[in-house]
Design an enzyme around this catalytic site. Sequence first.
Site, PDB file in Angstrom:
ATOM      1  N   GLU A 160       0.815  -1.234   0.000  1.00  0.00           N
ATOM      2  CA  GLU A 160       0.000   0.000   0.000  1.00  0.00           C
ATOM      3  C   GLU A 160       0.846   1.280   0.000  1.00  0.00           C
ATOM      4  OE1 GLU A 160      -2.796  -0.397   3.244  1.00  0.00           O
ATOM      5  OE2 GLU A 160      -3.765  -2.127   2.315  1.00  0.00           O
ATOM      6  N   ASN A 201       2.262  -4.978  -3.207  1.00  0.00           N
ATOM      7  CA  ASN A 201       0.868  -5.361  -2.986  1.00  0.00           C
ATOM      8  C   ASN A 201       0.049  -4.095  -2.735  1.00  0.00           C
ATOM      9  OD1 ASN A 201      -0.987  -7.615  -2.409  1.00  0.00           O
ATOM     10  ND2 ASN A 201      -0.950  -6.912  -0.268  1.00  0.00           N
ATOM     11  N   HIS A 237     -10.135  -6.275  -2.092  1.00  0.00           N
ATOM     12  CA  HIS A 237     -11.201  -6.102  -1.096  1.00  0.00           C
ATOM     13  C   HIS A 237     -12.327  -5.373  -1.820  1.00  0.00           C
ATOM     14  CE1 HIS A 237      -8.763  -7.567   2.179  1.00  0.00           C
ATOM     15  NE2 HIS A 237      -7.786  -6.746   1.832  1.00  0.00           N
ATOM     16  N   GLU A 265      -5.895 -10.795  -1.410  1.00  0.00           N
ATOM     17  CA  GLU A 265      -6.703 -10.571  -0.199  1.00  0.00           C
ATOM     18  C   GLU A 265      -8.195 -10.521  -0.527  1.00  0.00           C
ATOM     19  OE1 GLU A 265      -5.234  -7.274   2.156  1.00  0.00           O
ATOM     20  OE2 GLU A 265      -3.143  -7.729   1.683  1.00  0.00           O
ATOM     21  N   ASP A 267     -11.976 -10.502  -0.777  1.00  0.00           N
ATOM     22  CA  ASP A 267     -13.288 -10.637  -0.125  1.00  0.00           C
ATOM     23  C   ASP A 267     -14.230  -9.677  -0.848  1.00  0.00           C
ATOM     24  OD1 ASP A 267     -12.544  -8.136   1.101  1.00  0.00           O
ATOM     25  OD2 ASP A 267     -12.005  -9.127   2.971  1.00  0.00           O
TER      26      ASP A 267
HETATM   27  C1  XIL Z   1      -5.908  -6.478   8.318  1.00  0.00           C
HETATM   28  C2  XIL Z   1      -6.156  -7.621   9.290  1.00  0.00           C
HETATM   29  O1  XIL Z   1      -6.978  -8.590   8.661  1.00  0.00           O
HETATM   30  C3  XIL Z   1      -6.831  -7.098  10.532  1.00  0.00           C
HETATM   31  O2  XIL Z   1      -6.975  -8.140  11.496  1.00  0.00           O
HETATM   32  C4  XIL Z   1      -6.022  -5.957  11.128  1.00  0.00           C
HETATM   33  O3  XIL Z   1      -6.717  -5.391  12.218  1.00  0.00           O
HETATM   34  C5  XIL Z   1      -5.751  -4.882  10.078  1.00  0.00           C
HETATM   35  O4  XIL Z   1      -5.143  -5.466   8.948  1.00  0.00           O
HETATM   36  N1  XIL Z   1      -4.770  -4.802   3.653  1.00  0.00           N
HETATM   37  C6  XIL Z   1      -3.712  -5.572   4.082  1.00  0.00           C
HETATM   38  C7  XIL Z   1      -3.889  -6.455   5.263  1.00  0.00           C
HETATM   39  O5  XIL Z   1      -2.683  -5.604   3.409  1.00  0.00           O
HETATM   40  O6  XIL Z   1      -2.696  -6.599   5.990  1.00  0.00           O
HETATM   41  C8  XIL Z   1      -4.982  -5.969   6.169  1.00  0.00           C
HETATM   42  O7  XIL Z   1      -5.183  -6.928   7.196  1.00  0.00           O
HETATM   43  C9  XIL Z   1      -6.244  -5.725   5.380  1.00  0.00           C
HETATM   44  C10 XIL Z   1      -6.019  -4.666   4.337  1.00  0.00           C
END
Ligand code: XIL
Length: 346
Positions: A160, A201, A237, A265, A267
């Site tokens: 990020e 990422n 996400h 990641e 969802d």
């Molecule tokens: C999230 C975790 O799932 C949570 O438990 C934590 O509180 C915050 O981070 N992008 C990412 C991940 O790269 O590391 C994040 O994970 C979600 C968003």
Amino acid sequence: MHHLGRFFALFVLLAGAVALPASDAVDGRTKKGLNLAAKAAKKLYLGTATNSEEWNDTTYYSILEDNAEFGQITAANVMKWFDTEPEPGVFTFQDGDVIANFVKKTGKKLRGHNCVWHNQLPDWVVNGTFTAPELAFVVERHCFELVHHYRGQVWDVINESLNDDGTFRSDIFYDTLNSTYIPIALRAARRADPHAKLYINDYNIEGTGAKATALKNLVKSLKRQGVPIDGVGIQSHLTVGQVPTTLRQNMEEFVALGIEVAITELDIRLLNTTANEEGLARQKADYETVISACNAVEKCVGVTLWDFTDKFSWIPTTPPNEGYPCPWDENYVKKPAYEGIIQGFQ
Ligand code: XIL
């Protein structure tokens, strides 16, 4: 061996070789699973993020453990900076090792997550008053020690680093080192493990647009400078009804730069979409769309869910029409989204 026996053995071998990737035949029944579907589509894995605190839930654990469902694991939290270097130069890998040992025991793959991110940092980094050379040393040491401890993996080295408009995110790293922290981290990771796959990422790079373009330009410029970069992780996400239509084109543009991509990641949350039959059908269609896009791009190597049950998702669920982002519901019943993933790999 008797003639017939030899023939039979050969038959079993051939039948196994043909049938195995799509499904494992067990007790005369065909075993299905997300990872099996991904492997049948010639992907390396379908995996999930997890936290070991969730493993006390025996139903959760039995699904997680099943290699038919998941062939890869990402630590959702415990390999992050706050947990791996809580004090300067003091490395604590106990929590991460719990994940790494589970991965070893089950024969899954591990994705390292992550080396450099603006979030979940220890106070000494966030509140540090570093000169540029001091922070360069800190970044280098952290990436080196982390990647070296977990050798042989794929790593989200940079997480990020961009804003939605494509500019660099202002954080302790950029504000002190400009974008030079990126090559510093990648080079340290390469030194730590010449065989590790090194990724950048990010989110909101699923479709084409300013942020994806900026990341493509960053990859090009890193390559021009001879900085090691092997892949781009597309977090994904997403929100039901808002999946970009340019997923595939965008992935093709990334891999055209000579790198691989992975969905890291995934969802897909409901938002103003009631979690009734219709809402869940739309979610299924969106899962299928995302998986199909990866399926269509050879160098999209795999897909990771950001946990697999609504019970433990980081996305909060507020009934009736927000959240519910995962393919299993909070009672471990497979939602239509599960079948959407299977179909996406076909
Ligand atoms: C999230 C975790 O799932 C949570 O438990 C934590 O509180 C915050 O981070 N992008 C990412 C991940 O790269 O590391 C994040 O994970 C979600 C968003």
